[in-house]
Design an enzyme around this catalytic site. Sequence first.
Site, PDB file in Angstrom:
ATOM      1  N   LYS A 181       0.854  -1.185   0.000  1.00 61.98           N
ATOM      2  CA  LYS A 181       0.000   0.000   0.000  1.00 61.98           C
ATOM      3  C   LYS A 181       0.894   1.241   0.000  1.00 61.98           C
ATOM      4  O   LYS A 181       2.027   1.148   0.491  1.00 61.98           O
ATOM      5  CB  LYS A 181      -0.913   0.002   1.222  1.00 61.98           C
ATOM      6  CG  LYS A 181      -0.140   0.165   2.544  1.00 61.98           C
ATOM      7  CD  LYS A 181      -0.921   0.868   3.607  1.00 61.98           C
ATOM      8  CE  LYS A 181      -0.023   1.402   4.670  1.00 61.98           C
ATOM      9  NZ  LYS A 181      -0.515   2.192   5.675  1.00 61.98           N
ATOM     10  N   HIS A 211      -1.104  -5.695   5.444  1.00 61.40           N
ATOM     11  CA  HIS A 211      -0.649  -6.648   6.469  1.00 61.40           C
ATOM     12  C   HIS A 211      -1.610  -6.705   7.665  1.00 61.40           C
ATOM     13  O   HIS A 211      -1.620  -7.667   8.407  1.00 61.40           O
ATOM     14  CB  HIS A 211       0.770  -6.317   6.930  1.00 61.40           C
ATOM     15  CG  HIS A 211       0.850  -5.080   7.759  1.00 61.40           C
ATOM     16  ND1 HIS A 211       0.955  -3.829   7.214  1.00 61.40           N
ATOM     17  CD2 HIS A 211       0.804  -4.903   9.088  1.00 61.40           C
ATOM     18  CE1 HIS A 211       0.974  -2.938   8.175  1.00 61.40           C
ATOM     19  NE2 HIS A 211       0.889  -3.545   9.336  1.00 61.40           N
ATOM     20  N   LYS A 215      -3.201 -10.013  10.765  1.00 68.33           N
ATOM     21  CA  LYS A 215      -3.111 -10.067  12.225  1.00 68.33           C
ATOM     22  C   LYS A 215      -4.085 -11.140  12.697  1.00 68.33           C
ATOM     23  O   LYS A 215      -5.215 -11.225  12.210  1.00 68.33           O
ATOM     24  CB  LYS A 215      -3.493  -8.715  12.837  1.00 68.33           C
ATOM     25  CG  LYS A 215      -2.444  -7.634  12.615  1.00 68.33           C
ATOM     26  CD  LYS A 215      -2.941  -6.327  13.223  1.00 68.33           C
ATOM     27  CE  LYS A 215      -2.060  -5.160  12.840  1.00 68.33           C
ATOM     28  NZ  LYS A 215      -0.802  -5.092  13.553  1.00 68.33           N
ATOM     29  N   ASP A 268      -3.462   6.985   4.432  1.00 69.33           N
ATOM     30  CA  ASP A 268      -2.599   6.062   5.174  1.00 69.33           C
ATOM     31  C   ASP A 268      -3.399   4.965   5.870  1.00 69.33           C
ATOM     32  O   ASP A 268      -2.967   3.810   5.912  1.00 69.33           O
ATOM     33  CB  ASP A 268      -1.788   6.857   6.212  1.00 69.33           C
ATOM     34  CG  ASP A 268      -0.768   5.976   6.931  1.00 69.33           C
ATOM     35  OD1 ASP A 268      -0.068   5.215   6.240  1.00 69.33           O
ATOM     36  OD2 ASP A 268      -0.685   6.047   8.170  1.00 69.33           O
ATOM     37  N   HIS A 273      -6.660  -0.132   5.821  1.00 70.82           N
ATOM     38  CA  HIS A 273      -6.941  -0.891   7.051  1.00 70.82           C
ATOM     39  C   HIS A 273      -8.362  -0.659   7.578  1.00 70.82           C
ATOM     40  O   HIS A 273      -9.054  -1.602   7.952  1.00 70.82           O
ATOM     41  CB  HIS A 273      -5.968  -0.504   8.164  1.00 70.82           C
ATOM     42  CG  HIS A 273      -4.537  -0.515   7.751  1.00 70.82           C
ATOM     43  ND1 HIS A 273      -4.025  -1.448   6.894  1.00 70.82           N
ATOM     44  CD2 HIS A 273      -3.493   0.291   8.094  1.00 70.82           C
ATOM     45  CE1 HIS A 273      -2.735  -1.219   6.716  1.00 70.82           C
ATOM     46  NE2 HIS A 273      -2.396  -0.164   7.431  1.00 70.82           N
ATOM     47  N   LYS A 373      -2.796   9.694  14.750  1.00 68.83           N
ATOM     48  CA  LYS A 373      -1.440   9.559  15.297  1.00 68.83           C
ATOM     49  C   LYS A 373      -1.335  10.384  16.559  1.00 68.83           C
ATOM     50  O   LYS A 373      -2.110  11.300  16.777  1.00 68.83           O
ATOM     51  CB  LYS A 373      -0.410  10.031  14.277  1.00 68.83           C
ATOM     52  CG  LYS A 373      -0.245   9.041  13.123  1.00 68.83           C
ATOM     53  CD  LYS A 373       1.044   9.275  12.397  1.00 68.83           C
ATOM     54  CE  LYS A 373       1.277   8.235  11.316  1.00 68.83           C
ATOM     55  NZ  LYS A 373       1.599   6.902  11.816  1.00 68.83           N
ATOM     56  N   LYS A 378      -1.737   3.503  21.993  1.00 69.23           N
ATOM     57  CA  LYS A 378      -1.926   2.660  20.809  1.00 69.23           C
ATOM     58  C   LYS A 378      -3.065   1.698  21.104  1.00 69.23           C
ATOM     59  O   LYS A 378      -3.018   0.957  22.097  1.00 69.23           O
ATOM     60  CB  LYS A 378      -0.625   1.909  20.506  1.00 69.23           C
ATOM     61  CG  LYS A 378      -0.661   1.120  19.213  1.00 69.23           C
ATOM     62  CD  LYS A 378       0.748   0.717  18.801  1.00 69.23           C
ATOM     63  CE  LYS A 378       0.775  -0.318  17.690  1.00 69.23           C
ATOM     64  NZ  LYS A 378       0.121   0.051  16.457  1.00 69.23           N
TER      65      LYS A 378
HETATM   66  P1  NDP Z   1      11.951   3.696   1.505  1.00 71.27           P
HETATM   67  O1  NDP Z   1      11.628   5.127   1.425  1.00 71.27           O
HETATM   68  O2  NDP Z   1      12.865   3.229   2.582  1.00 71.27           O
HETATM   69  O3  NDP Z   1      12.475   3.273   0.069  1.00 71.27           O
HETATM   70  C1  NDP Z   1      12.932   1.974  -0.262  1.00 71.27           C
HETATM   71  C2  NDP Z   1      14.083   2.095  -1.242  1.00 71.27           C
HETATM   72  O4  NDP Z   1      13.608   2.654  -2.451  1.00 71.27           O
HETATM   73  C3  NDP Z   1      15.166   3.011  -0.765  1.00 71.27           C
HETATM   74  O5  NDP Z   1      16.106   2.350   0.054  1.00 71.27           O
HETATM   75  C4  NDP Z   1      15.779   3.477  -2.064  1.00 71.27           C
HETATM   76  O6  NDP Z   1      16.735   2.515  -2.489  1.00 71.27           O
HETATM   77  C5  NDP Z   1      14.635   3.456  -3.023  1.00 71.27           C
HETATM   78  N1  NDP Z   1      14.144   4.824  -3.181  1.00 71.27           N
HETATM   79  C6  NDP Z   1      13.624   5.629  -2.243  1.00 71.27           C
HETATM   80  N2  NDP Z   1      13.246   6.817  -2.765  1.00 71.27           N
HETATM   81  C7  NDP Z   1      13.546   6.765  -4.065  1.00 71.27           C
HETATM   82  C8  NDP Z   1      13.382   7.661  -5.118  1.00 71.27           C
HETATM   83  N3  NDP Z   1      12.832   8.865  -4.960  1.00 71.27           N
HETATM   84  N4  NDP Z   1      13.812   7.291  -6.337  1.00 71.27           N
HETATM   85  C9  NDP Z   1      14.356   6.103  -6.521  1.00 71.27           C
HETATM   86  N5  NDP Z   1      14.521   5.180  -5.521  1.00 71.27           N
HETATM   87  C10 NDP Z   1      14.121   5.508  -4.317  1.00 71.27           C
HETATM   88  O7  NDP Z   1      10.571   2.891   1.556  1.00 71.27           O
HETATM   89  P2  NDP Z   1      10.080   1.847   2.623  1.00 71.27           P
HETATM   90  O8  NDP Z   1      11.045   0.730   2.680  1.00 71.27           O
HETATM   91  O9  NDP Z   1       9.710   2.537   3.861  1.00 71.27           O
HETATM   92  O10 NDP Z   1       8.705   1.371   1.967  1.00 71.27           O
HETATM   93  C11 NDP Z   1       8.638   0.637   0.773  1.00 71.27           C
HETATM   94  C12 NDP Z   1       7.188   0.550   0.323  1.00 71.27           C
HETATM   95  O11 NDP Z   1       6.428  -0.086   1.341  1.00 71.27           O
HETATM   96  C13 NDP Z   1       6.537   1.922   0.129  1.00 71.27           C
HETATM   97  O12 NDP Z   1       5.665   1.833  -0.944  1.00 71.27           O
HETATM   98  C14 NDP Z   1       5.740   2.156   1.392  1.00 71.27           C
HETATM   99  O13 NDP Z   1       4.609   2.941   1.149  1.00 71.27           O
HETATM  100  C15 NDP Z   1       5.338   0.733   1.758  1.00 71.27           C
HETATM  101  N6  NDP Z   1       5.141   0.543   3.178  1.00 71.27           N
HETATM  102  C16 NDP Z   1       6.155   0.782   4.054  1.00 71.27           C
HETATM  103  C17 NDP Z   1       5.981   0.575   5.409  1.00 71.27           C
HETATM  104  C18 NDP Z   1       7.095   0.803   6.384  1.00 71.27           C
HETATM  105  O14 NDP Z   1       6.871   0.582   7.583  1.00 71.27           O
HETATM  106  N7  NDP Z   1       8.272   1.247   5.953  1.00 71.27           N
HETATM  107  C19 NDP Z   1       4.679   0.089   5.941  1.00 71.27           C
HETATM  108  C20 NDP Z   1       3.687  -0.172   4.925  1.00 71.27           C
HETATM  109  C21 NDP Z   1       3.931   0.065   3.597  1.00 71.27           C
HETATM  110  P3  NDP Z   1      17.960   2.880  -3.436  1.00 71.27           P
HETATM  111  O15 NDP Z   1      18.206   4.351  -3.356  1.00 71.27           O
HETATM  112  O16 NDP Z   1      19.081   2.062  -2.881  1.00 71.27           O
HETATM  113  O17 NDP Z   1      17.520   2.441  -4.769  1.00 71.27           O
END
Ligand code: NDP
Length: 515
Positions: A181, A211, A215, A268, A273, A373, A378
């Site tokens: 999501k 996710h 649960k 969000d 959810h 938030k 929680k």
């Molecule tokens: P991040 O912001 O940590 O991004 C993941 C990776 O994507 C980064 O390490 C980077 O890797 C690459 N990235 C980030 N921004 C850019 C950009 N602008 N252009 C190109 N590459 C980019 O994301 P998350 O790991 O937090 O989340 C991943 C997905 O999961 C998202 O869609 C988020 O909405 C979803 N999500 C996340 C949750 C969480 O708790 N984190 C919970 C639920 C959903 P690199 O630069 O090495 O390529």
Amino acid sequence: MDQKESHGKTIVIGHIQDGSPVDRCVMEHLSDPCAILIVGASGDLTGRKIIPALFNLYLHSGLPRRFFIVGCARTELGGNGFREKMRYALPFDDEIDETKWRHFSHHLHYRTIDYDDLSSFLKLKQDLERLEIQFKTQGNRLFYLAIPPSLYRQTARMIGTAGLSKEQENGNGWVRIVVEKPFGRDLETAVDLDKSLHEHFREHQIYRIDHYLAKETVQNILMFRFANAIFEPVWNRTYIDHITVMAAEDLGVEHRAGYYEQAGVLRDMFQNHMMQLLALTAMEPPSRFEADRVLDEKVKVYRALRPFPVDDMRGNLVLGQYTSGTIHGMPVPAYREEEDVSPQSFVPTFAMMKIFLDNWRWQGVPFYLTSGKRMAKKLTEIIIQFKEVPHSMFRQILGEHITANRLILGIYPEERITLTFQTKNPGAKVCLRSVTMDFHYDQGVTGPSLDAYEKVLMDCMLGDHMLFWRQDGVELCWSFLTPILRVCEECSAKAGILLPYGAGTWGPEEIEKLK
Ligand code: NDP
């Protein structure tokens, strides 16, 4: 745990306390051998959720016997760097069995890719084919898009254009793609995203993760409702006064302000959810517990959503944004003072919405959906508030009102079901008191239970869509929310829709006016 072979699949059998086999409860078929490719593996989600979940599955024999994992991202980590990063991201530091981690980490690989460069995906394909021969994974591939949503479309296209999305024609070699999501920002972008995914993947290959659905206590809602004869007859407008679905967090935006500033609480929490909790609470019983039948019933709930009266927002919606306050005795800053949040931000961090379902079962019953938030604590729960008795024979002694029954399905932190009812207070005088019957979900449980990410990952590998979104549900929810988002975003400040609430409270005072 015993393991035995059955029709070529391994079945894990557990035992309950009295020693009798409960193979129907904890039986898990191990999935086919497969490759797991995590795109965006240098990011937050991979280190905090995906790899810990996969490691835990590995520890509990939940992964196939033959598998490997390839982390892919732009950052140049290399295999050792990736393994080290993932090791130190594991949350349960003290309890890690280093030998088992070492064995698990032999399955971890890393490849540097550029999300918009076809040649890096073609190179990935070559590497993948080599690893598939080494690990004998029969061409089964699971792609997990752990990248920002803005990259979903182009990345799915690259995977497809590089020839990585095709399933083999002989029935071997499935290919699945997991999308996190948010699925779009509104109806239009959700439809666009789906079109792009379908350029190279068919619907059965796509897994839209929420996710929350995995649960234990959320899965339990359907069991509780439809495996007991006594609740369904009263689960309707005749007996129920209103229903509250609450998902409160005490945390602020933490390190995800960049994402949250674009999303806000409606995208969000509500589009996913909250809508899922609503559907599980309100849906009709499917004839069988099968993915498509369950998903069909959820979709009927979304179809029954009464269009939101966008011209009377104040009577039906309260939006808030937290100001500074105190949580668990510690001072916390206002949303606008958080790192990476605009000091002029009008992004809502709280919403309470009154909605109705136009169908026979629920006509006239308000559903209050609340999420925010930096709230007092929680807490995730569903409260079924029953009506008062139609006539009180105790009126002369006790007055007109008798406290009505209430059923609480506690999801977090208390995983329990509580039914409140009236009894006579012991003593000579006629007096009533409210008492509760409580069931704690972990009562009598002996086997291992799966964390939400472990469960969804396992279901993807097994090809079970039950706990995932189907596109028709996504689109119906966006159709409902998009007009609200439009009005809120166009005039939140001017219309005074966005109200302040102190961090550590239960939201703006105006929520009382919705009830
Ligand atoms: P991040 O912001 O940590 O991004 C993941 C990776 O994507 C980064 O390490 C980077 O890797 C690459 N990235 C980030 N921004 C850019 C950009 N602008 N252009 C190109 N590459 C980019 O994301 P998350 O790991 O937090 O989340 C991943 C997905 O999961 C998202 O869609 C988020 O909405 C979803 N999500 C996340 C949750 C969480 O708790 N984190 C919970 C639920 C959903 P690199 O630069 O090495 O390529």
